[in-house]
Write a protein that holds these residues in place. Structure first.
Motif, PDB file in Angstrom:
ATOM      1  N   UNK A  70      -9.003  -1.904  -0.486  1.00  0.00           N
ATOM      2  CA  UNK A  70      -8.899  -0.316  -1.581  1.00  0.00           C
ATOM      3  C   UNK A  70      -9.743  -0.835  -2.626  1.00  0.00           C
ATOM      4  N   UNK A  71     -10.087   0.418  -2.980  1.00  0.00           N
ATOM      5  CA  UNK A  71     -10.884   0.505  -4.466  1.00  0.00           C
ATOM      6  C   UNK A  71      -9.685   0.656  -5.512  1.00  0.00           C
ATOM      7  N   UNK A  72      -8.252   0.968  -5.121  1.00  0.00           N
ATOM      8  CA  UNK A  72      -7.293   1.110  -6.139  1.00  0.00           C
ATOM      9  C   UNK A  72      -6.436   0.073  -6.100  1.00  0.00           C
ATOM     10  N   UNK A  73      -6.559  -0.924  -6.738  1.00  0.00           N
ATOM     11  CA  UNK A  73      -5.536  -2.251  -6.691  1.00  0.00           C
ATOM     12  C   UNK A  73      -5.189  -2.486  -8.100  1.00  0.00           C
ATOM     13  N   UNK A  74      -3.858  -2.680  -8.070  1.00  0.00           N
ATOM     14  CA  UNK A  74      -3.162  -3.107  -9.381  1.00  0.00           C
ATOM     15  C   UNK A  74      -2.103  -4.122  -9.512  1.00  0.00           C
ATOM     16  N   UNK A  75      -2.128  -4.886 -10.333  1.00  0.00           N
ATOM     17  CA  UNK A  75      -0.841  -5.758 -10.345  1.00  0.00           C
ATOM     18  C   UNK A  75       0.492  -5.173 -10.888  1.00  0.00           C
ATOM     19  N   UNK A  76       1.638  -5.190 -10.038  1.00  0.00           N
ATOM     20  CA  UNK A  76       2.850  -4.511 -10.459  1.00  0.00           C
ATOM     21  C   UNK A  76       3.926  -5.499 -10.165  1.00  0.00           C
TER      22      UNK A  76
ATOM     23  N   UNK B 110       0.740  -1.392  -0.039  1.00  0.00           N
ATOM     24  CA  UNK B 110       0.050  -0.002   0.078  1.00  0.00           C
ATOM     25  C   UNK B 110       0.845   1.237  -0.168  1.00  0.00           C
ATOM     26  N   UNK B 111       0.876   2.158  -1.097  1.00  0.00           N
ATOM     27  CA  UNK B 111       1.787   3.275  -1.383  1.00  0.00           C
ATOM     28  C   UNK B 111       1.062   4.406  -0.525  1.00  0.00           C
ATOM     29  N   UNK B 112       1.418   4.609   0.797  1.00  0.00           N
ATOM     30  CA  UNK B 112       1.094   5.634   1.431  1.00  0.00           C
ATOM     31  C   UNK B 112       1.924   5.948   2.573  1.00  0.00           C
ATOM     32  N   UNK B 113       1.781   6.884   3.349  1.00  0.00           N
ATOM     33  CA  UNK B 113       2.635   7.304   4.534  1.00  0.00           C
ATOM     34  C   UNK B 113       1.650   6.880   5.712  1.00  0.00           C
ATOM     35  N   UNK B 114       2.258   6.090   6.735  1.00  0.00           N
ATOM     36  CA  UNK B 114       1.318   5.676   7.816  1.00  0.00           C
ATOM     37  C   UNK B 114       1.900   6.186   9.249  1.00  0.00           C
ATOM     38  N   UNK B 115       0.734   6.270  10.023  1.00  0.00           N
ATOM     39  CA  UNK B 115       1.454   6.466  11.441  1.00  0.00           C
ATOM     40  C   UNK B 115       0.227   5.866  12.152  1.00  0.00           C
TER      41      UNK B 115
ATOM     42  N   UNK C  83      -0.297  -2.184  -4.590  1.00  0.00           N
ATOM     43  CA  UNK C  83       0.272  -2.994  -5.514  1.00  0.00           C
ATOM     44  C   UNK C  83       0.444  -4.340  -5.383  1.00  0.00           C
ATOM     45  N   UNK C  84       0.225  -5.210  -5.973  1.00  0.00           N
ATOM     46  CA  UNK C  84       0.056  -6.716  -5.837  1.00  0.00           C
ATOM     47  C   UNK C  84       1.151  -7.460  -6.788  1.00  0.00           C
ATOM     48  N   UNK C  85       1.777  -8.445  -6.263  1.00  0.00           N
ATOM     49  CA  UNK C  85       2.357  -9.305  -7.125  1.00  0.00           C
ATOM     50  C   UNK C  85       2.320 -10.671  -6.221  1.00  0.00           C
ATOM     51  N   UNK C  86       2.379 -11.705  -7.251  1.00  0.00           N
ATOM     52  CA  UNK C  86       2.276 -13.129  -6.490  1.00  0.00           C
ATOM     53  C   UNK C  86       2.879 -14.147  -7.292  1.00  0.00           C
ATOM     54  N   UNK C  87       3.012 -15.272  -6.583  1.00  0.00           N
ATOM     55  CA  UNK C  87       4.108 -16.357  -7.003  1.00  0.00           C
ATOM     56  C   UNK C  87       3.344 -16.994  -8.265  1.00  0.00           C
ATOM     57  N   UNK C  88       2.023 -17.090  -8.315  1.00  0.00           N
ATOM     58  CA  UNK C  88       1.246 -17.812  -9.167  1.00  0.00           C
ATOM     59  C   UNK C  88      -0.066 -17.471  -9.171  1.00  0.00           C
ATOM     60  N   UNK C  89      -1.046 -17.608 -10.557  1.00  0.00           N
ATOM     61  CA  UNK C  89      -2.152 -16.955 -10.579  1.00  0.00           C
ATOM     62  C   UNK C  89      -3.212 -17.317  -9.723  1.00  0.00           C
TER      63      UNK C  89
ATOM     64  N   UNK D  83      -2.196 -14.900  -6.677  1.00  0.00           N
ATOM     65  CA  UNK D  83      -2.421 -13.394  -7.241  1.00  0.00           C
ATOM     66  C   UNK D  83      -4.061 -13.058  -7.058  1.00  0.00           C
ATOM     67  N   UNK D  84      -4.680 -14.159  -7.320  1.00  0.00           N
ATOM     68  CA  UNK D  84      -6.436 -14.141  -7.245  1.00  0.00           C
ATOM     69  C   UNK D  84      -6.570 -13.818  -5.568  1.00  0.00           C
ATOM     70  N   UNK D  85      -6.180 -14.766  -4.706  1.00  0.00           N
ATOM     71  CA  UNK D  85      -6.419 -14.434  -3.338  1.00  0.00           C
ATOM     72  C   UNK D  85      -5.771 -13.112  -3.008  1.00  0.00           C
ATOM     73  N   UNK D  86      -4.803 -12.509  -3.155  1.00  0.00           N
ATOM     74  CA  UNK D  86      -4.087 -11.572  -2.766  1.00  0.00           C
ATOM     75  C   UNK D  86      -4.658 -10.236  -3.263  1.00  0.00           C
ATOM     76  N   UNK D  87      -5.330 -10.335  -4.636  1.00  0.00           N
ATOM     77  CA  UNK D  87      -6.248  -9.137  -5.019  1.00  0.00           C
ATOM     78  C   UNK D  87      -7.575  -9.217  -4.445  1.00  0.00           C
TER      79      UNK D  87
END
Length: 256
Positions: A149-155, A111-116, A129-135, A138-142
């Motif tokens: 979030x409403x703003x999810x993409x594979x990278x 998650x690209x954000x500054x957190x406190x 931004x999501x990446x996975x070892x297999x499809x 990837x489906x589970x992490x997505x």
């Protein structure tokens, strides 16, 4: 999902709180220090532990959110005990290959954000931004990321590392400039709050303009006279003078 949070820092706290709000409270919180795990667990009505032997072995997802320099050791400890489920970390610069040979299904949810811990964020707007070892993984992490979030993409990893560098420039370096501004103001009896309207407008402009188009100030105008006067005032502070000089030179060389 049965979710175990590994870590109780800034990122883990915000993820756990967001999951709790949507009815997906993490089943367990692990932290190196029991007090940290208990503080977060109490907040989200979960269970806390600092004992690896007590980490549940039948979770669906293990979210590793710890400092980068501790991550490999934490992953080794976790995966030596827990063999099933999906394992993800939340770091911008760390490879998902840290899990390779230790887990079957693994990936990244960054998650690209500054957190406190002290300030909750609206996770629904945060780019994840999501990446996975297999499809299948990837489906589970997505699915997990879309709960947050409403703003999810594979990278892929290579692009995620550049994204993280950009975030450091845009957020961390910008904020340290504010720290330097506060230092100057405090020396002269001024409160940093006087900068807030300026900062609000600076960020607001970026919703409409490219950063290069939004650039203002003496260097962007090519006003080397004002730049010189500022540097003269900063002569007594080598660090501030050097930063001012480097940034001004960059702006002068890259003016619109």
């Amino acid at each position: 999902m049965k979710i175990v949070m590994i870590g109780a820092g800034n990122v883990a706290t915000n993820i756990a709180k967001t999951l709790a709000k949507i009815g997906e409270t993490p089943t367990q919180i692990w932290s190196r220090t029991l007090a940290s795990a208990e503080a977060l667990a109490e907040t989200v009505d979960s269970c806390a532990t600092s004992d690896w032997n007590s980490v549940m072995k039948d979770a669906d997802v293990y979210i590793v959110s710890v400092k980068d320099d501790a991550m490999l050791g934490v992953i080794e400890q976790l995966c030596s005990r827990c063999k099933h489920g999906v394992f993800v970390h939340t770091a911008g610069t760390m490879s998902m290959s840290l899990f390779m040979g230790k887990a079957e299904h693994y990936g990244v949810l960054y998650p690209m954000q500054t957190f406190s811990k002290q300030k909750e964020v609206n996770f629904r707007t945060i780019p994840c931004f999501v990446e996975a070892s297999d499809q299948q993984t990837l489906d589970i992490i997505m699915e997990l990321a879309r709960l947050l979030s409403d703003n999810v993409r594979e990278l892929k990893e290579a692009d995620r590392k550049w994204l993280h560098i950009a975030a450091v420039f845009s957020c961390n370096f910008a904020n340290v400039c504010n720290t330097m501004a506060a230092k100057i103001l405090e020396r002269h009896g001024l409160d940093f709050n006087v900068m807030l309207p300026l900062l609000d407008e600076t960020v607001a402009k970026l919703h409409r303009l490219h950063p290069k188009e939004a650039q203002t100030g003496p260097a962007s105008r090519g006003d080397v006279g004002v730049v010189g006067k500022h540097l003269a005032l900063l002569e007594g502070d080598k660090e501030l003078s050097e930063v001012y000089s480097v940034l001004s030179d960059y702006i002068l060389k890259n003016r619109v």
